[in-house]
Design an enzyme around this catalytic site. Structure first.
Site, PDB file in Angstrom:
ATOM      1  N   TYR A 106      72.278  24.825 -10.573  1.00 39.99           N
ATOM      2  CA  TYR A 106      72.586  26.219 -10.247  1.00 39.99           C
ATOM      3  C   TYR A 106      71.464  26.907  -9.469  1.00 39.99           C
ATOM      4  CZ  TYR A 106      70.488  27.598 -14.874  1.00 39.99           C
ATOM      5  OH  TYR A 106      69.696  27.803 -15.974  1.00 39.99           O
ATOM      6  N   GLU A 107      71.798  28.087  -8.960  1.00 34.87           N
ATOM      7  CA  GLU A 107      70.944  28.842  -8.034  1.00 34.87           C
ATOM      8  C   GLU A 107      70.665  28.055  -6.756  1.00 34.87           C
ATOM      9  OE1 GLU A 107      70.814  31.778  -8.622  1.00 34.87           O
ATOM     10  OE2 GLU A 107      71.306  31.726 -10.743  1.00 34.87           O
ATOM     11  N   GLY A 108      71.639  27.287  -6.320  1.00 37.32           N
ATOM     12  CA  GLY A 108      71.491  26.425  -5.149  1.00 37.32           C
ATOM     13  C   GLY A 108      71.071  25.047  -5.610  1.00 37.32           C
TER      14      GLY A 108
END
Length: 599
Positions: free
Chosen positions: A439-441
């Protein structure tokens, strides 16, 4: 239950010696902190995280969250723990005093965050997302919006979320479909569905402020047509009190691999009332403030879970007896030797130890750069720090979470079969740490960001800034290296890592000129090489300080640091040339491989 002891001695070493934070007269607000204050804050968080958060870690994992008719319910004990968290003022540490914050530097707050994450990653995500929402509104919101939302977000009475992802779009935000229609009262009506929303709904706080990316009717196509909106769970009246429920709800809970104690929701916005954050069609810029804050936090998660996993693996290796050392019996009073005597167990533990300590120092350096970018009185120094922090953001997020997960797997392996059993806690650490790579890229996106936007985007300007700093350190340290073979070995390792990175960067440029797609194929080994070189730089700096401290080393702290630096160069830096060769040799093969050959 797993045990955890916050690494307070390491914090003091990093803050006082490596980063020298108490001698920063040109950084606004740094004159208001001293060792006594900072140590009291970190010790207070150590007590809270181990005494309140840690006992709930397994509880949250086993119970998870429940979606009921009136919303999401968190695991037993979470409500009371969060109330204590707020009452103790922990959400306010690094927030602006104008809105009730304590105004402490990020370099102090980041280690408080590490302790929370080590103790209970799922719980720590609730205030972590809130701080990200605070940052976005603080940087981009109107004065009215700040006054409306920030005091309650700072205090922790309200929490925040970030709503980006949609099921059909994933990382490609240009494809998002959520709409925002102007309303007659100057607000907007937001409609759409978002998935994977951490802390999307819960019973910890009386209100939740959702930051939502959506498109206005006149929005241009692609990412240039995205706006950001603050959409509260309950509408906030003019006097600051809560009004009616908004048209937003959690329509589902994700059943996921780890972080069960955090509510990961499918969020449905059905004409929900919201307010514009920043300018129309500039939402991605505003959201990146929150995303970059989150990426730093996710890097800390990679470290935090790795640290608690390591501590428990080390304790187990000292107590568990099995077999005898190959060189002969080490514990004749027992039926077998502790498994710490075995070479491969020592390899796993040492690799975890030097990663954790190096990553902690690098995160501290990144936090100080962020403070300098915000607080430095000299405009040139602010710009330099901002460039370095931007360069290292994908490395902190991507490299540290990659290696942090690997370290958790190694810690689990030390336990053998017991590592696969829930009661020891190790399998939860592995499951929890895995999400940090996604997550978060995803880390593939972080690697591409590093080579594409951060390296190619400024033609290597930020990298040259850092490379010059590395070269200057090597030159200045040569005289000390000539006097001590242990430090000479460390400095040689840093030089090798820096050379490999320089040569790999040149290869990357040449590959990109042949075919831009080669950048993607080379990006992951390049990020791993960059991260290895970054930790080599950090370890060399720590080794120099350790060398100076050997004369007064009653507890062996400095001797341990110097030995750890030597192991890092032997174990991690030896992989740098492999990454460099992989970049040069394999990238074109990856892109040239015919699609039909995949089968």
């Amino acid at each position: 239950m797993a045990s955890y002891q916050p690494p307070m001695r390491d914090y003091r070493f990093i803050l006082e010696q490596l980063l020298d934070i108490y001698q920063q007269p040109k950084l606004q607000g740094f004159d208001e902190i001293d060792p006594e204050l900072v140590n009291a804050i970190l010790e207070g968080m150590a007590d809270f995280s181990t005494g309140v958060m840690l006992p709930l870690n397994s509880v949250g994992d086993l119970q998870g969250c429940r979606l009921e008719a009136d919303g999401v319910k968190t695991a037993e004990g979470f409500i009371d723990a969060y109330r204590q968290y707020v009452d103790n003022g922990w959400p306010t540490l690094t927030c602006d005093p104008e809105f009730g914050g304590q105004g402490l530097p990020e370099v102090v707050g980041i280690f408080a965050t590490e302790m929370q994450t080590s103790s209970n990653m799922a719980f720590a995500m609730y205030p972590g997302l809130t701080h990200g929402a605070y940052s976005a509104i603080f940087a981009h919101g109107s004065e009215a919006l700040k006054a409306k939302y920030l005091p309650k977000l700072v205090s922790g009475e309200w929490t925040g979320t970030m709503n980006l992802t949609e099921s059909h779009a994933g990382t490609d935000l240009a494809l998002l479909r959520t709409k925002a229609e102007p309303s007659t009262d100057g607000c907007y009506l937001v409609s759409g569905e978002k998935i994977f929303i951490s802390s999307g709904d819960h019973d910890l706080a009386e209100n939740i402020v959702h930051l939502v990316l959506a498109r206005l009717p006149d929005a241009p196509a692609g990412v240039k047509g995205i706006s950001l909106f603050a959409v509260p769970k309950y509408w906030v009246k003019e006097d600051g009190s809560l009004g009616e429920a908004n048209n937003v709800k959690a329509s589902g809970l994700e059943h996921k691999m780890g972080i069960h104690g955090n509510s990961t929701c499918v969020m449905l916005f059905d004409g929900a009332k919201g307010e514009l954050v920043g300018e129309a069609h500039q939402g991605l810029r505003a959201m990146f403030t929150m995303m970059n804050q989150a990426r730093m936090g996710v890097g800390v998660q990679g470290l935090g879970v790795s640290e608690i996993a390591y501590q428990n693996a080390l304790a187990y290796a000292r107590e568990r007896v099995q077999g005898r050392a190959l060189s002969g019996t080490k514990a004749p009073e027992q039926n077998a030797d502790p498994i710490l005597v075995h070479g491969d167990v020592r390899r796993m533990l040492l690799s975890q130890k030097v990663f954790n300590e190096g990553a902690r120092a690098l995160i501290g350096q990144q936090a100080l750069w962020l403070d300098e970018a915000e607080r430095h009185q000299d405009a040139e120094q602010k710009a330099r720090a901002k460039a370095l922090a931007a360069l290292f953001t994908p490395v902190v997020k991507g490299f540290i979470t990659d290696r942090g997960f690997s370290a958790c797997v190694d810690a689990q392996q030390v336990f053998g079969g017991h590592g696969y059993i829930h009661e020891w806690g190790m399998e939860q650490f592995v499951r929890d740490a895995r999400i940090a790579m996604i997550y978060e890229g995803t880390n593939g996106v972080q690697a591409l960001d590093l080579v594409g936007r951060k390296l190619m985007g400024d033609k290597g300007a930020a990298l040259k800034l850092w490379a010059a700093e590395v070269e200057a350190f090597i030159e200045d340290a040569k005289s000390k290296a000539a006097q001590d073979p242990r430090f000479a070995k460390v400095l040689e390792g840093l030089g090798q890592a820096a050379t490999d990175l320089q040569r790999a960067t040149q290869s990357l440029m040449e590959l990109a000129m042949k075919n831009p797609d080669n950048l993607g194929a080379a990006s992951m080994p390049y990020m791993q090489l960059f991260g290895t070189a970054a930790l080599a730089w950090i370890w060399a700096r720590m080794a120099e300080l350790a060398l100076d401290g050997l004369a007064d080393d009653a507890d062996g702290f400095y001797a341990g640091k110097l030995a750890s630096a030597g192991f890092f160069m032997d174990y991690y830096v030896s992989s740098a040339s492999g990454y460099r060769r992989q970049i040069a040799a394999a990238s074109e093969s990856i892109m040239a491989f015919d699609d039909s050959y995949f089968g």
